[in-house]
Each structure stands twice: as structure tokens, then as C-alpha cells.
Design an enzyme around this catalytic site. Structure first.
Site, short mmCIF file in Angstrom:
data_model
loop_
_atom_site.label_atom_id
_atom_site.label_comp_id
_atom_site.label_asym_id
_atom_site.label_seq_id
_atom_site.Cartn_x
_atom_site.Cartn_y
_atom_site.Cartn_z
N SER A 131 13.51 41.60 22.37
CA SER A 131 14.66 40.81 21.92
C SER A 131 15.96 41.52 22.26
O SER A 131 16.03 42.76 22.24
CB SER A 131 14.55 40.64 20.40
OG SER A 131 15.82 40.32 19.85
N GLU A 133 18.27 41.74 20.37
CA GLU A 133 18.66 42.40 19.13
C GLU A 133 18.36 43.90 19.21
O GLU A 133 18.92 44.70 18.46
CB GLU A 133 17.89 41.74 17.96
CG GLU A 133 18.26 42.18 16.57
CD GLU A 133 19.64 41.74 16.10
OE1 GLU A 133 20.20 40.77 16.64
OE2 GLU A 133 20.17 42.39 15.17
N TYR A 155 14.87 44.57 11.85
CA TYR A 155 14.21 43.74 12.86
C TYR A 155 14.38 44.36 14.26
O TYR A 155 13.41 44.51 15.01
CB TYR A 155 14.81 42.32 12.83
CG TYR A 155 14.38 41.45 13.98
CD1 TYR A 155 13.16 40.77 13.94
CD2 TYR A 155 15.17 41.30 15.12
CE1 TYR A 155 12.75 39.97 15.00
CE2 TYR A 155 14.78 40.51 16.18
CZ TYR A 155 13.57 39.86 16.12
OH TYR A 155 13.17 39.07 17.18
#
Ligand code: GDP
Length: 343
Positions: A131, A133, A155
Site C-alpha cells: 500500500s 500508506e 496499518y
């Protein structure tokens, strides 16, 4: 002998899982998916709505992917050629409230699957859902496969672990493992927890006269948004190459939340300024800046290109939500009608 290619998709009931299942079916695959369940029973939850149209064409296995033996037994039973790991605790916000569970599923879950593959059949090809992220505090832009990871959320940190352990199994055991570093990808199947779907769903409600305002946080926040249906094609392509490696997948184009809002309201002929209310409650403690992909490697080595533009994506999502809200209104008014007497 079964000549069909066989794939397992963990987290098949999510947005990406449902699009990937369609993609693999269209390519003639036998598709298996894992979903959460108890005692071997597939639960009847709204989570499975995204798969309703594929009923009978895929096989669902209700297993707990936190349980190593279940994962290993599934591999022994199904004998897949490819495993796509999309199962995760996937909400950034929730990862602050459940950091331990997030690590258990989103990070260690990857090792369990890799270890199961290694013990059952190391020739099984593996895709890990990475991701954007993972980049966290971005200091260089655009981001490619060499950009440093500085995750800020539990996360993001868990996804970095998943990414690294995937590379570790590739380097250490020669396994065919790839991690896709996917930037934001949306669709009509996105949950309303994400800003894209929150906007399109609320615009549809306003257009149908069921709502008057849309409350949002930071309108200046920027993202590289693409269409999920395009991104699952990149996942598939990664596992068809001669050599495994990691890829950044994104459009290379940034838009602000304000751009998204404006495109959505324009599409239904309304002025967003009449309806959008900025509410500090939806602001984040920190918002990454300069998030934009450099998908050169995906384009050059996979031949991958996003097909749906930002404007088309917004229109597709608004049109779907307009139809959903219209159906809801029709169902409600049918229920409200007095039942007809049979003479
Ligand atoms: P993320 O990239 O996974 O965090 O995707 P989101 O769709 O949840 O958020 C994208 C951006 O939209 C973030 O920078 C948020 O700060 C911004 N944003 C502004 N208003 C909202 C809102 O009401 N809800 C959400 N989820 N995000 C918002």
C-alpha cells in the site's frame, strides 16, 4: 488432470477481491476465496454482497487466516498455482484503535501464508497487497519502488512488514513472490468509510432530495486516485512475469478532495458550494502530502496502463449511487403503500 489455472484470493469479499475474482474468472481460472467464518460455515453477512453476482462461480472457504494449520490445509486441498493475499485489517483509522489485531492479520498473516506455501509447494506464486500508506511521511515525490518507507500508522507499519517478509521469502528461498504498492483505488464497491464513496453516496442522496449537506474534513488533501478494476489487472500481470519483483501501481496524477467533490456535484448539475460543510471532526491529526505514484516500471515491464480516468471514475461512482438511492426510495415507497385488497 485439471488444465485450468487455480487461484486462491484471501479477503475475496473486499472491493479488490471481488474485482480480482472477476478478472481471474474471465481468464478461465478456477477461483477459490477465503472469508471469515466459523466451524466451516460461510456467514450470511452484507460483506459478501460484493460477490453475489459471482454466486456458483467461485468457491468460498470460511477459514481464519490467523490459524496457520487452516491456511496450510487449504493449500493442500486446493493446490493453487497462485495465491493473492488481499486479507487485512484494512482501515488506517481502525488500526490506531486495534494496533495488535492489525499486526496479527495485516503483518503476521503474510508470514503464515508464505510459510504455508513454502511447506506445501514453494512453486506456488504469491502476490502481497502492499500500500502507498507504507510511504507515510513522504519526503520525495513521486514515489517509486526505491522510495523509503516511513510509515506513520499501525496499518502502514504492518504493511511494511508484509512487504519486507515477501521480499525475504523471494530472496532467501527463491520463491515467486511480488508485492504491489498500490495507491488509492476506488470503485462503486468502495465502503463509505473512504472519502470517495462518502462523496458520491451523499451527492446521490442530495440529488434525490434525501440530504442537503455533505460534511467533510480537509478539502485540500491530495491523492493519486485510480479505478480498482484496473489495479487488479496489475496484480494478475505481476504473477505472469518471468521474474518476480515489486511494483508501484498508480496513475501518476494527483487530485484534491475538492476536485473530487466538484466533479461529483458537476455531474449531477449542482454547485458543491451550496452543500459542502467543512467539519473539523473529519480532519486527521496528520495528512500525508505529495502522494503521487511513479508507475514507470508497471507500464514498461507489465504493459499496465490505467484505463479509467479520474473523471470517468467519479461519474461511474455517482451514477451507481444515483441508481442505488433511487432503488432504495422505490422500495421504501412500495412498503409504505397500503396493501391492496383482493376482491
Ligand atoms: P486513505 O488515503 O486510505 O486515508 O483514504 P481516505 O479516502 O479515507 O482519505 C483520503 C483523504 O481524504 C485523506 O487525506 C482525508 O484527510 C481526506 N478527507 C477529507 N474529508 C474526509 C472525510 O470526511 N472522510 C474521509 N475518510 N477522508 C476525508
Amino acid at each position: 488432470m485439471n488444465a485450468r489455472r487455480v487461484a486462491i484470493v484471501t479477503g475475496i469479499s473486499g472491493q479488490d477481491g471481488s474485482y480480482l475474482a472477476e478478472e481471474l474468472l474471465a481468464r478461465g481460472y478456477e477461483v477459490h476465496g477465503t472469508c471469515r467464518g466459523k466451524n466451516g460455515v460461510v456467514p450470511r453477512t452484507s460483506e459478501l454482497d460484493r460477490l453475489a453476482h459471482l454466486d456458483g462461480r467461485i468457491t468460498l472457504h470460511p477459514i481464519d487466516i490467523v490459524d496457520f494449520a487452516s491456511v496450510r490445509d487449504l493449500l493442500k486441498q486446493v493446490h493453487p498455482h497462485e495465491v493473492y493475499n488481499l486479507a487485512a485489517q484494512s482501515s488506517v483509522g481502525l488500526s490506531w484503535k486495534q494496533p495488535i489485531e492489525t499486526g496479527e492479520v495485516t503483518a503476521l498473516g503474510v508470514t503464515r501464508i508464505l510459510e504455508a506455501i513454502r511447506s506445501v509447494d514453494p512453486s506456488i506464486r504469491f502476490y502481497q497487497a502492499g500500500s502507498s500508506e507504507m510511504f507515510g511521511k513522504i519526503e520525495e515525490s513521486p514515489q517509486d519502488e526505491r522510495t523509503l518507507f516511513r510509515p506513520v500508522s499501525p496499518y502502514g507499519a504492518a504493511k511494511v512488514y508484509g512487504h519486507m517478509i515477501t521480499a525475504s521469502y523471494r530472496e532467501s528461498f527463491g520463491m515467486f513472490c511480488c508485492s504491489g504498492i498500490l495507491f488509492n483505488h476506488e470503485s462503486p464497491r468502495r465502503s463509505v468509510d473512504f472519502v470517495s464513496r462518502k462523496i458520491t453516496r451523499t451527492v446521490a442522496e442530495i440529488r434525490h432530495g434525501r440530504a442537503t449537506e455533505l460534511r467533510l474534513g480537509n478539502l485540500a488533501a491530495q491523492r493519486d486516485w485510480g479505478f480498482a478494476g484496473d489495479y487488479v489487472k496489475a496484480m494478475y500481470l505481476m504473477l505472469q512475469q518471468d521474474e518476480p519483483r515489486d511494483y508501484v501501481v498508480g496513475t501518476g496524477v494527483v487530485h484534491s478532495v475538492r476536485d473530487f467533490v466538484q466533479a461529483a456535484f458537476d455531474h449531477v448539475g449542482l454547485d458543491w458550494r451550496d452543500h459542502v460543510v467543512v467539519d473539523p471532526a473529519f480532519y486527521r491529526p496528520a495528512d500525508p502530502k505529495l502522494v503521487v505514484a511513479d508507475p514507470t516500471a508497471a507500464r514498461e515491464q507489465l504493459g499496465w496502463e490505467p484505463e479509467v480516468s479520474f473523471e470517468e471514475l467519479v461519474r461511474m461512482m455517482v451514477d451507481t449511487d444515483l441508481a442505488i438511492v433511487r432503488d432504495e426510495i422505490a422500495t421504501e415507497s412500495e412498503r409504505a403503500l397500503p396493501s391492496r385488497r383482493v376482491a
